[in-house]
Design a protein around this motif. Structure first.
Motif, PDB file in Angstrom:
ATOM      1  N   ALA A  13       0.848  -1.189   0.000  1.00 21.41           N
ATOM      2  CA  ALA A  13       0.000   0.000   0.000  1.00 21.41           C
ATOM      3  C   ALA A  13       0.882   1.237   0.000  1.00 21.41           C
ATOM      4  CB  ALA A  13      -0.904   0.000   1.231  1.00 21.41           C
ATOM      5  N   LEU A  14       0.494   2.221  -0.760  1.00 21.60           N
ATOM      6  CA  LEU A  14       1.259   3.456  -0.853  1.00 21.60           C
ATOM      7  C   LEU A  14       0.495   4.548  -0.126  1.00 21.60           C
ATOM      8  CD1 LEU A  14       3.765   4.766  -2.036  1.00 21.60           C
ATOM      9  CD2 LEU A  14       2.491   5.189  -4.115  1.00 21.60           C
ATOM     10  N   SER A  15       1.113   5.112   0.846  1.00 20.18           N
ATOM     11  CA  SER A  15       0.480   6.139   1.647  1.00 20.18           C
ATOM     12  C   SER A  15       0.374   7.441   0.867  1.00 20.18           C
ATOM     13  CB  SER A  15       1.317   6.374   2.913  1.00 20.18           C
ATOM     14  OG  SER A  15       0.984   7.594   3.514  1.00 20.18           O
ATOM     15  N   VAL A  16      -0.801   8.027   0.872  1.00 19.97           N
ATOM     16  CA  VAL A  16      -1.006   9.314   0.210  1.00 19.97           C
ATOM     17  C   VAL A  16      -0.101  10.370   0.837  1.00 19.97           C
ATOM     18  CG1 VAL A  16      -2.705  11.132  -0.214  1.00 19.97           C
ATOM     19  CG2 VAL A  16      -3.368   8.744  -0.428  1.00 19.97           C
ATOM     20  N   THR A  17       0.089  10.289   2.129  1.00 22.01           N
ATOM     21  CA  THR A  17       0.965  11.233   2.821  1.00 22.01           C
ATOM     22  C   THR A  17       2.386  11.128   2.290  1.00 22.01           C
ATOM     23  OG1 THR A  17      -0.394  10.987   4.799  1.00 22.01           O
ATOM     24  CG2 THR A  17       1.773  11.975   5.084  1.00 22.01           C
ATOM     25  N   THR A  18       2.857   9.907   2.076  1.00 16.04           N
ATOM     26  CA  THR A  18       4.206   9.705   1.544  1.00 16.04           C
ATOM     27  C   THR A  18       4.337  10.309   0.159  1.00 16.04           C
ATOM     28  OG1 THR A  18       4.426   7.663   2.809  1.00 16.04           O
ATOM     29  CG2 THR A  18       5.935   7.967   0.955  1.00 16.04           C
TER      30      THR A  18
END
Length: 136
Positions: A13-18
């Motif tokens: 999963a790719l964090s939107v924050t990242t």
């Protein structure tokens, strides 16, 4: 078919924050500054070709590349678009092939890519480059 499905690896999963934290730093990254992009375009295309494609004078493009002047938002977007197009051309063609392709008729576009770029921007031209590369 079931074997292929069983072998798929789940992507993390790719964090939107990242993503947004990384993008926030991108504007100041050396290779992505308007100055760096303008320099790259001048090195790839030369001033006589790059300036008209960007819709600016050669003098203005020189000022952007030297850092004497910063482009406005529209100028930054034009630089980014042309830089992306040149990157795709370099990935798919030799320089001589890119020139021939850009000035020749393309069946996916129904026109010359250079004309489509001038009227519609980079998106359809990059799509046609990808289609050409898939077929090659």
């Amino acid at each position: 078919m079931e074997e292929l499905q069983d072998q798929r690896v789940e992507e993390p999963a790719l964090s939107v924050t990242t993503v947004f934290a990384s993008l926030a730093e991108l504007r100041d990254a050396p290779g992505y500054s308007p100055k760096a992009i303008a320099e790259r375009l001048l090195n790839s295309l030369g001033n006589e070709a790059a300036a008209p494609l960007l819709g600016v004078t050669e003098e203005l493009l020189d000022r952007w590349a030297s850092g004497q002047e910063a482009p406005d938002t529209e100028g930054r977007l034009q630089l980014a678009d042309l830089d992306a197009l040149v990157g795709h051309l370099h990935a798919a063609f030799t320089p001589a092939q890119a020139m021939i392709w850009m000035c020749g008729y393309d069946v996916h576009l129904g026109a010359r890519p250079i004309d489509v770029y001038r009227i519609q921007g980079t998106a359809p031209v990059i799509g046609a480059i990808r289609a050409f590369a898939r077929e090659a």
